[in-house]
Every structure is written in C-alpha cells, then in structure tokens.
Scaffold this motif. Structure first.
Motif, mmCIF file in Angstrom:
data_model
loop_
_atom_site.group_PDB
_atom_site.id
_atom_site.type_symbol
_atom_site.label_atom_id
_atom_site.label_comp_id
_atom_site.label_asym_id
_atom_site.label_seq_id
_atom_site.Cartn_x
_atom_site.Cartn_y
_atom_site.Cartn_z
ATOM 1 N N ILE A 43 -5.506 0.853 -10.799
ATOM 2 C CA ILE A 43 -5.325 2.159 -10.167
ATOM 3 C C ILE A 43 -4.980 1.893 -8.707
ATOM 4 C CG2 ILE A 43 -6.939 3.359 -11.706
ATOM 5 C CD1 ILE A 43 -8.985 3.318 -9.373
ATOM 6 N N PHE A 44 -4.438 2.898 -8.033
ATOM 7 C CA PHE A 44 -4.054 2.732 -6.629
ATOM 8 C C PHE A 44 -4.723 3.811 -5.791
ATOM 9 C CE2 PHE A 44 -0.797 0.881 -9.224
ATOM 10 C CZ PHE A 44 -0.470 -0.299 -8.561
ATOM 11 N N ILE A 45 -5.164 3.407 -4.599
ATOM 12 C CA ILE A 45 -5.829 4.331 -3.687
ATOM 13 C C ILE A 45 -5.056 4.342 -2.374
ATOM 14 C CG2 ILE A 45 -7.978 4.814 -2.431
ATOM 15 C CD1 ILE A 45 -8.437 4.973 -5.393
ATOM 16 N N ASN A 46 -4.695 5.540 -1.907
ATOM 17 C CA ASN A 46 -4.067 5.686 -0.592
ATOM 18 C C ASN A 46 -5.064 6.364 0.340
ATOM 19 O OD1 ASN A 46 -2.578 6.212 1.662
ATOM 20 N ND2 ASN A 46 -0.928 7.323 0.624
ATOM 21 N N GLN A 90 -0.050 9.324 6.550
ATOM 22 C CA GLN A 90 0.595 8.358 7.445
ATOM 23 C C GLN A 90 1.284 7.239 6.680
ATOM 24 O OE1 GLN A 90 1.970 7.665 10.519
ATOM 25 N NE2 GLN A 90 0.096 8.593 11.337
ATOM 26 N N ASN A 91 2.537 6.940 7.063
ATOM 27 C CA ASN A 91 3.203 5.749 6.538
ATOM 28 C C ASN A 91 2.686 4.565 7.354
ATOM 29 O OD1 ASN A 91 5.017 3.517 6.421
ATOM 30 N ND2 ASN A 91 6.597 4.864 5.576
ATOM 31 N N MET A 92 1.823 3.759 6.755
ATOM 32 C CA MET A 92 1.104 2.731 7.521
ATOM 33 C C MET A 92 1.988 1.562 7.963
ATOM 34 S SD MET A 92 -1.826 3.861 8.197
ATOM 35 C CE MET A 92 -2.824 2.461 8.730
ATOM 36 N N LEU A 130 3.374 -7.232 8.674
ATOM 37 C CA LEU A 130 2.747 -5.940 8.993
ATOM 38 C C LEU A 130 3.207 -4.853 8.022
ATOM 39 C CD1 LEU A 130 2.719 -5.640 12.901
ATOM 40 C CD2 LEU A 130 0.758 -5.869 11.374
ATOM 41 N N GLN A 131 4.504 -4.896 7.672
ATOM 42 C CA GLN A 131 5.023 -3.904 6.710
ATOM 43 C C GLN A 131 4.319 -4.029 5.365
ATOM 44 O OE1 GLN A 131 9.242 -4.747 7.266
ATOM 45 N NE2 GLN A 131 9.609 -2.560 7.580
ATOM 46 N N ASN A 132 4.121 -5.271 4.921
ATOM 47 C CA ASN A 132 3.449 -5.488 3.633
ATOM 48 C C ASN A 132 2.000 -5.022 3.673
ATOM 49 O OD1 ASN A 132 5.688 -6.495 2.363
ATOM 50 N ND2 ASN A 132 5.255 -8.626 2.904
ATOM 51 N N ILE A 133 1.328 -5.306 4.801
ATOM 52 C CA ILE A 133 -0.060 -4.850 4.946
ATOM 53 C C ILE A 133 -0.092 -3.319 4.927
ATOM 54 C CG2 ILE A 133 -2.019 -4.713 6.555
ATOM 55 C CD1 ILE A 133 -1.262 -7.631 7.413
ATOM 56 N N GLY A 134 0.849 -2.717 5.660
ATOM 57 C CA GLY A 134 0.935 -1.253 5.709
ATOM 58 C C GLY A 134 1.150 -0.648 4.340
ATOM 59 N N THR A 149 0.353 -1.920 1.486
ATOM 60 C CA THR A 149 -0.871 -2.090 0.697
ATOM 61 C C THR A 149 -1.918 -1.059 1.093
ATOM 62 O OG1 THR A 149 -0.382 -4.446 0.567
ATOM 63 C CG2 THR A 149 -2.591 -3.774 -0.072
ATOM 64 N N LEU A 150 -2.000 -0.760 2.389
ATOM 65 C CA LEU A 150 -2.970 0.248 2.836
ATOM 66 C C LEU A 150 -2.646 1.630 2.254
ATOM 67 C CD1 LEU A 150 -3.376 -0.833 6.577
ATOM 68 C CD2 LEU A 150 -5.149 -0.964 4.815
ATOM 69 N N ASN A 151 -1.355 1.885 2.003
ATOM 70 C CA ASN A 151 -0.959 3.162 1.390
ATOM 71 C C ASN A 151 -1.031 3.126 -0.135
ATOM 72 O OD1 ASN A 151 1.348 3.770 3.998
ATOM 73 N ND2 ASN A 151 -0.311 5.143 3.460
#
Length: 406
Positions: free
Chosen positions: A261-264, A269-271, A326-330, A332-334
């Motif tokens: 499952i995925f959690i945003n 915000q586009n992280m 940073l884009q990849n981390i962002g 993943t955070l979304n």
C-alpha cells in the motif's frame, strides 16, 4: 431428525438473522400482512447495530452511489439501492423522532445511541405482528416437495413456511456471534460462495516498521492512502499493531495479502519540488529540519521517515545532496510504499468481503434463481460497502426489496 415433542409452527415467512437486514425485511413483509417469524441464535437482536459507529450507529450516508460498493458484479446493488433510498430511511428515522447528526463525508449518526435505531426496528416489527425467536439453534432446513416452501427444524420448534430469507450476515466480529451459517445454506441449495475475507479492517505490520509504528501509537493525521485500485484522502491512525483510521479501513477493502500500500503524508505538496526549492533557499538545512519546520508532523514520525526513507542522508546538508537524489526522496515521501504483514482479521473487521455469489440471485427481489422462495439479503451476499453508513443502507435496501415480495 423430526422430534415429535417439538411444537410445529406454520408461518408465511421465516427470516434467519435478527440483524439490520433481517429486521428490516421482517417489518416490510409484516406491513403487507404477511405472517413473519425471525429466528436467531443470539440472545439479543441487532447486536452489531448496537456496537456500530462507536455505539452511535452510522445508519446511512447522504451520498449513496453504487461506486461505494464492491462485488464481482458491480451492477448488482443498483436496483435495490434505487428502490429504497437513503432518504426513505432518513424519513423513517424522522418519523420516529430520532435525533441524528452529520459527521464527515455525509455520514449520519444517532445523536444519542445506536439503541434508538434498534428500538425503531423492533417497534416497527412489533406493530406489524412480527414474531422474533432468539436463542434458537437451527438444525436442518429442507425444501418441501413441489417448491411449496420449507421445513425448518430448530431446538425449540419445527417450522413450515412459504418463503425463507437468509439474513445471517458475514464472519466479522465472531464475539458478536457471527458464523458462516448463511454460506452453508447457500451451498446446500447450489449457490457458490465468493471467497470471503475481512474488510474495513486495520493493517498489521510485524517487521521493523511495526516496531516504529508502535512508538507512534495514538497519532492521527490526514493523509492519502492508495494502491493501484483505489485512493482515499482521509485520516490515518497509528496503532500498536500497525495502521488504522478511515483511510486504511477503506483501502483494506481493495487490498489482497502480499500487496503493497502507499501512504502520502504530504498530500498538499509535491515533495520533490519542495526539497529542490529549499536546497536553493536553505542549502545548509537537513531534510528532517525542512520537514519539521514546514509540516505539522510529530517529531517521532519525522524520525521514522528519516530512518526508513533518507537514512543515508540524515546528516548531510541539502546543498550536498544531488538533485536527482532529492527528487527520489521527495517522490517516496509522496508515495511511501509499505507492505502490511496482514490485517487484524475478522476479530475487528467491520464487514466481510465476498459472500454468496450474486450471479444466481435476482437483483430486484433478492430471490435465489436456483431455489424458488429462498432469499438472501444484507452482508451474507457478495456486496461490500465502504465505511460510512453504506453497509447499513445496503441492509435496509436489500431487506426492503425482499420484504416487498416474500
């Protein structure tokens, strides 16, 4: 086995199950002058009604559409839901002077107690001369020759009836007396069962993630929970066993064992963009500081995100992290991918997914197409509603359309 000591009762309609759909069907048939007997093994009618909605009974929703229901035949629920509307039930509630309030997303709850709804149903049954026999075990059901109805043997009496309605519910909350009896009756008369599983149920995690969630137990926040089938922007609740709250309960209906499952947690915000922007404006900051300063997240949760998503970069300033990283981390955070080890199961599930296959049931009357005068209503069928009063509306609607014809 026929026990000669048992009294024999003759009636028009027998309904097995004194829950929401069974009581509603009984009062509807009673209004038509039908002689109705409700049988249930429990010591009290409507036990699940009483505990639903935290004891306040989320009895329907202002917004009822067939997209709020899951079934192998997604069109099956349309007919009944269009013939007995949420407004019809709200009208009945008003007629009985029951105070109610709207909560999030059109959900309607009793202001006082779920007992108001149960008493309303029992009063309607009483006014229409419905008999209810509790603490009654059913031993055998046989169809009479020439489809002239059914013969039912219980531990208290033998009953003959013209119409038989199965309103036994699903497997959720066995402590309330849930059993698979309705499925056995369906199979006895040639119906197939869509495999059942717990629905509207919290996710469990047994790995390191589970340990981390334990430390967050009791924390609730608005997020988006999603997978490739569905997405819900609702609150999530961290628990000692994993993840609960409306977002996870809803998503559990669309989840199978082994799937992610995925959690945003940052729905607004586009992280990826956010982190790159902060790299320019605050190059010396750490990722956790940026999150902490700009979002209202508990410190423990930020630490958990760090441990699972950007651990390698926990003490590196933004200026020294590549844009691509940073884009990849962002990203993943979304869309934090989590793999539940399972769910809490029927013990806490609000509903049972699957049930009697609807392909041999009339969507207009709920009558079996394999056995005349046999009906299935409510949760025993392969119709599963969302959280928010949808399963009760299905109980009222399916009970109503069967009650009009039995």
């Amino acid at each position: 086995m026929h026990n000669p000591n048992l009294t024999t009762v003759e009636t028009d309609v027998v309904i097995i199950g004194a829950g929401a759909s069974g009581l509603f069907c009984a009062m509807t048939a009673g209004k038509r002058g039908r002689k109705v007997l409700v049988l249930d093994h429990a010591n009290k009618a409507g036990k699940k009604i009483l505990m639903s909605g935290g004891g306040r009974c989320n009895f329907t929703n202002y917004d009822i559409e067939n997209r709020h229901y899951l079934s192998q035949n997604p069109h099956f629920c349309k007919s009944a839901l269009s013939r007995y509307l949420n407004w019809d039930f709200i009208g009945l509630v008003n007629q009985h002077g029951i105070a109610y309030q709207e909560k999030d997303n059109g959900q309607l709850f009793c202001e006082n107690s779920a007992n108001d709804i149960l008493q309303m149903l029992l009063n309607e049954c009483e006014q229409n001369h419905v008999k209810i026999s509790l603490k009654t075990q059913i031993n055998q059901i046989t169809a009479q020759a020439d489809n002239q109805g059914f013969h039912i043997t219980t531990d208290k009496m033998t009953v003959t009836c013209q119409s038989l309605v199965i309103a036994t519910g699903g497997l959720s909350i066995p402590t309330m007396g849930a059993t698979g009896f309705g499925y056995q009756v369906a199979e006895q008369f040639g119906h197939t069962i869509v495999p059942t599983s717990a629905g509207l149920v919290p996710f469990t995690f047994t790995d390191k993630l589970g340990e981390a969630f334990k430390t967050l137990a009791g924390t609730s926040l608005d997020i988006i929970a999603f997978n490739d089938k569905a997405s819900f922007a609702l609150p999530i609740l961290f628990t000692h066993r994993g993840l609960s709250g409306p977002a996870c309960l809803q998503l559990s209906n669309y989840w199978q064992m082994g799937e992610p499952i995925f959690i945003n947690l940052f729905a607004q915000q586009n992280m990826a963009d956010f982190l790159l922007k902060h790299k320019k404006s605050h190059p010396k900051q750490l990722i956790r500081t940026v999150i902490h300063n700009n979002f209202d997240l508990p410190k423990k949760l930020v630490n958990t995100l760090q441990n699972f998503i950007f651990d390698k970069f926990s003490d590196i300033e933004l200026a020294n992290i590549k844009d691509e990283t940073l884009q990849n981390i962002g990203k993943t955070l979304n869309a934090w991918q989590l793999k539940p080890s399972g769910t809490e199961g029927y013990r806490t599930a609000e509903i049972t997914r699957g049930g009697v296959d609807t392909s041999h049931i009339s969507s207009k009357t709920m009558q079996s197409q394999l056995q005349p005068n046999l009906y299935f209503i409510g949760e025993v069928l392969d119709v599963t509603g969302w959280l928010g009063g949808y399963n009760f509306q299905w109980a009222w609607a399916s009970g109503f359309v069967a009650g009009e014809v039995v």
